[in-house]
Design an enzyme around this catalytic site. Structure first.
Site, PDB file in Angstrom:
ATOM      1  N   HIS A  63       0.893  -1.242  -0.031  1.00  0.00           N
ATOM      2  CA  HIS A  63       0.086   0.152  -0.035  1.00  0.00           C
ATOM      3  C   HIS A  63       0.901   1.257   0.028  1.00  0.00           C
ATOM      4  O   HIS A  63       1.634   1.593   0.881  1.00  0.00           O
ATOM      5  CB  HIS A  63      -0.939  -0.130   1.307  1.00  0.00           C
ATOM      6  CG  HIS A  63      -2.163  -0.818   1.033  1.00  0.00           C
ATOM      7  ND1 HIS A  63      -3.329  -0.705   1.851  1.00  0.00           N
ATOM      8  CD2 HIS A  63      -2.294  -1.877   0.127  1.00  0.00           C
ATOM      9  CE1 HIS A  63      -4.211  -1.599   1.529  1.00  0.00           C
ATOM     10  NE2 HIS A  63      -3.682  -2.300   0.390  1.00  0.00           N
ATOM     11  N   TYR A 111      -9.312   5.763   6.827  1.00  0.00           N
ATOM     12  CA  TYR A 111      -9.602   6.110   8.369  1.00  0.00           C
ATOM     13  C   TYR A 111     -10.711   7.148   8.322  1.00  0.00           C
ATOM     14  O   TYR A 111     -10.495   8.269   7.809  1.00  0.00           O
ATOM     15  CB  TYR A 111      -8.360   6.444   8.978  1.00  0.00           C
ATOM     16  CG  TYR A 111      -7.283   5.347   9.212  1.00  0.00           C
ATOM     17  CD1 TYR A 111      -7.060   5.168  10.503  1.00  0.00           C
ATOM     18  CD2 TYR A 111      -6.450   5.065   8.281  1.00  0.00           C
ATOM     19  CE1 TYR A 111      -5.972   4.176  10.950  1.00  0.00           C
ATOM     20  CE2 TYR A 111      -5.616   4.026   8.567  1.00  0.00           C
ATOM     21  CZ  TYR A 111      -5.251   3.615   9.734  1.00  0.00           C
ATOM     22  OH  TYR A 111      -4.395   2.688  10.003  1.00  0.00           O
ATOM     23  N   PRO A 133      -4.507   0.540  18.573  1.00  0.00           N
ATOM     24  CA  PRO A 133      -4.347   0.162  17.228  1.00  0.00           C
ATOM     25  C   PRO A 133      -4.371   0.974  15.900  1.00  0.00           C
ATOM     26  O   PRO A 133      -4.087   0.703  14.886  1.00  0.00           O
ATOM     27  CB  PRO A 133      -5.173  -1.223  16.855  1.00  0.00           C
ATOM     28  CG  PRO A 133      -6.387  -0.864  17.663  1.00  0.00           C
ATOM     29  CD  PRO A 133      -5.722  -0.049  18.815  1.00  0.00           C
ATOM     30  N   LYS A 168       0.874   0.364  15.072  1.00  0.00           N
ATOM     31  CA  LYS A 168       2.432   0.187  15.364  1.00  0.00           C
ATOM     32  C   LYS A 168       2.777  -0.923  16.331  1.00  0.00           C
ATOM     33  O   LYS A 168       3.876  -1.329  16.523  1.00  0.00           O
ATOM     34  CB  LYS A 168       2.631   1.276  16.251  1.00  0.00           C
ATOM     35  CG  LYS A 168       2.544   2.791  15.589  1.00  0.00           C
ATOM     36  CD  LYS A 168       3.795   2.584  14.604  1.00  0.00           C
ATOM     37  CE  LYS A 168       3.765   3.841  13.688  1.00  0.00           C
ATOM     38  NZ  LYS A 168       4.006   3.493  12.339  1.00  0.00           N
ATOM     39  N   TYR A 180       3.766   7.018   9.977  1.00  0.00           N
ATOM     40  CA  TYR A 180       2.993   5.783   9.420  1.00  0.00           C
ATOM     41  C   TYR A 180       3.812   4.783   8.880  1.00  0.00           C
ATOM     42  O   TYR A 180       3.602   3.558   9.256  1.00  0.00           O
ATOM     43  CB  TYR A 180       1.848   6.089   8.496  1.00  0.00           C
ATOM     44  CG  TYR A 180       0.528   4.884   8.720  1.00  0.00           C
ATOM     45  CD1 TYR A 180      -0.477   5.163   9.180  1.00  0.00           C
ATOM     46  CD2 TYR A 180       0.843   3.833   7.632  1.00  0.00           C
ATOM     47  CE1 TYR A 180      -1.522   4.399   9.284  1.00  0.00           C
ATOM     48  CE2 TYR A 180       0.079   3.325   7.762  1.00  0.00           C
ATOM     49  CZ  TYR A 180      -1.346   3.014   8.422  1.00  0.00           C
ATOM     50  OH  TYR A 180      -2.281   2.107   8.512  1.00  0.00           O
TER      51      TYR A 180
END
Length: 389
Positions: free
Chosen positions: A72, A199, A291, A295, A383
């Protein structure tokens, strides 16, 4: 039984550590209280940072990941019925993430360990760590109904928050935050409704669209912490997901049979230091993150890479400098991940009793990310992963 490194726990951290040590010519024994089938089906994380992907490849455990994993190059932030894509490679100099479930990572590492690694004992329950402050620590364990002792030079506890390793550290300080909400997560036999993670911040609560494969979707809804997953019907779950992912364009959510549902609590936790004598803590034994930032698994990988490098350095030079710095080295990365996970959680979730002012601040923060390359880059760099070591 005697070995150089006794590893408690055959999750991804313990298994990867065994592989790294094997490749460095250092022997180890892995003790796992559960059976192999349980370890290989235990559902956990699914997002691998760039650094984790690189480590698995270098360790010889990346072949199936590269074949079946889903690279991704970004995520989508969804808020106020708007959509904004964060382009990882463009913002980080080419870094990305990989969608590849923890269960699959464990399967790959177990296969390698059983093929050419050291002993991996399933259904071997660690009972106590003794003599951690000496140069001959021991792990008492029960295997096949009989008690035995594993004598080591070092012990690494990769056995999670409830394991015996953390309890064997006699002092230290803990830092903790419990969130008043959890995630209702589902697995569904339906193709993902988007090709990257979504998200979503919504006044009704957070939602996340993820996936396990091109034909299996993984989705989450923010719910009260004490929610019973079975109290949500399939239809209610899909209806609520549609509301929280709503946009002003023609995007739509695919529905399918839900095969699994559960509620995940949200916690932040750090234990300092991550070492006592020759006992080292790694992964959830030392730290837990909510979550939202993806991580947890990646932090565990950073811990065991740091330990393996430090022990290899000692083997080559006789110096304990890197081993002595283990806790401080890991904690720098841990606290950055805790910060990022907290930021993502407070950015996207609706806290009970939140005021309209707080809601507008969330929208302002999201708008800043969507309109500022500097803010967007900060998110993308965190990220895709902080440097290991």
């Amino acid at each position: 039984m005697r070995t150089t490194v006794g590893i408690i726990g055959a999750g991804p951290a313990g298994l990867l550590l065994a592989r790294l040590l094997h490749n460095a010519g250092i022997d180890s024994v892995v003790l796992e209280s559960r059976d192999r089938a349980y370890v290989e089906r235990r559902q956990r994380a699914g997002i691998l940072e760039q650094g984790t992907v690189d480590v698995l490849r270098e360790a010889g455990a990346g072949e199936r990941m590269d074949r079946e994993g889903l690279r991704h190059d970004g995520i989508e932030l969804r808020f106020d019925r708007r959509r904004h894509r964060v382009d990882f490679p463009a913002l980080t100099g080419g870094r990305s993430v990989m969608v590849y479930a923890q269960t699959e990572v464990c399967k790959d590492l177990i296969a390698l360990q059983l093929k050419d690694g050291g002993p991996l004992l399933f259904e071997a329950e660690a009972l106590a760590v003794e003599g951690a402050d000496t140069d001959r620590p021991r792990v008492r364990f029960r295997h096949r109904g009989a008690e035995d002792v594993l004598e080591c030079d070092y012990v690494v506890g990769c056995d999670g928050y409830w394991g015996i390793a953390r309890a064997a550290v006699p002092d230290g300080q803990t830092f903790e935050r419990t969130y008043p909400f959890g995630w209702l997560g589902i697995l569904a036999d339906v193709a993902p409704s988007h090709d990257e993670l979504v998200y979503a911040r919504h006044e009704r609560g957070f939602a996340l669209l993820s996936m396990r494969s091109p034909s299996v979707s993984r989705l989450y809804l923010q719910v009260p912490a004490d929610t019973d997953a079975d109290s949500w019907s399939d239809e209610r779950i899909w209806d609520e997901l549609e509301r929280r992912f709503e946009t002003d364009d023609d995007w739509s959510l695919r529905r399918g049979p839900i095969t699994q549902k559960s509620v995940t609590p949200m916690r932040s936790y750090v234990h300092e230091p991550m070492r006592h004598g020759r006992l080292f803590l790694a992964g959830d034994a030392a730290h837990i993150v909510p979550p939202t930032g993806a991580k947890g698994l990646n932090l565990a990988v950073g811990d065991v890479v740091t330990f393996a490098r430090a022990l290899s350095h000692r083997t080559a030079t006789g110096s304990d400098d890197l081993l002595d710095a283990y806790s401080a080295t890991c904690l720098r990365r841990v606290w950055q991940a805790e910060r990022f996970s907290y930021d993502m959680t407070t950015l996207l979730h609706t806290a009970p009793g939140a005021t309209p002012f707080e809601g507008r601040l969330q929208l302002a923060r999201l708008d800043r990310i969507a309109s500022s390359r500097a803010a967007e880059t900060d998110l993308a760099e965190a990220y895709t992963g902080f440097p290991i070591g």
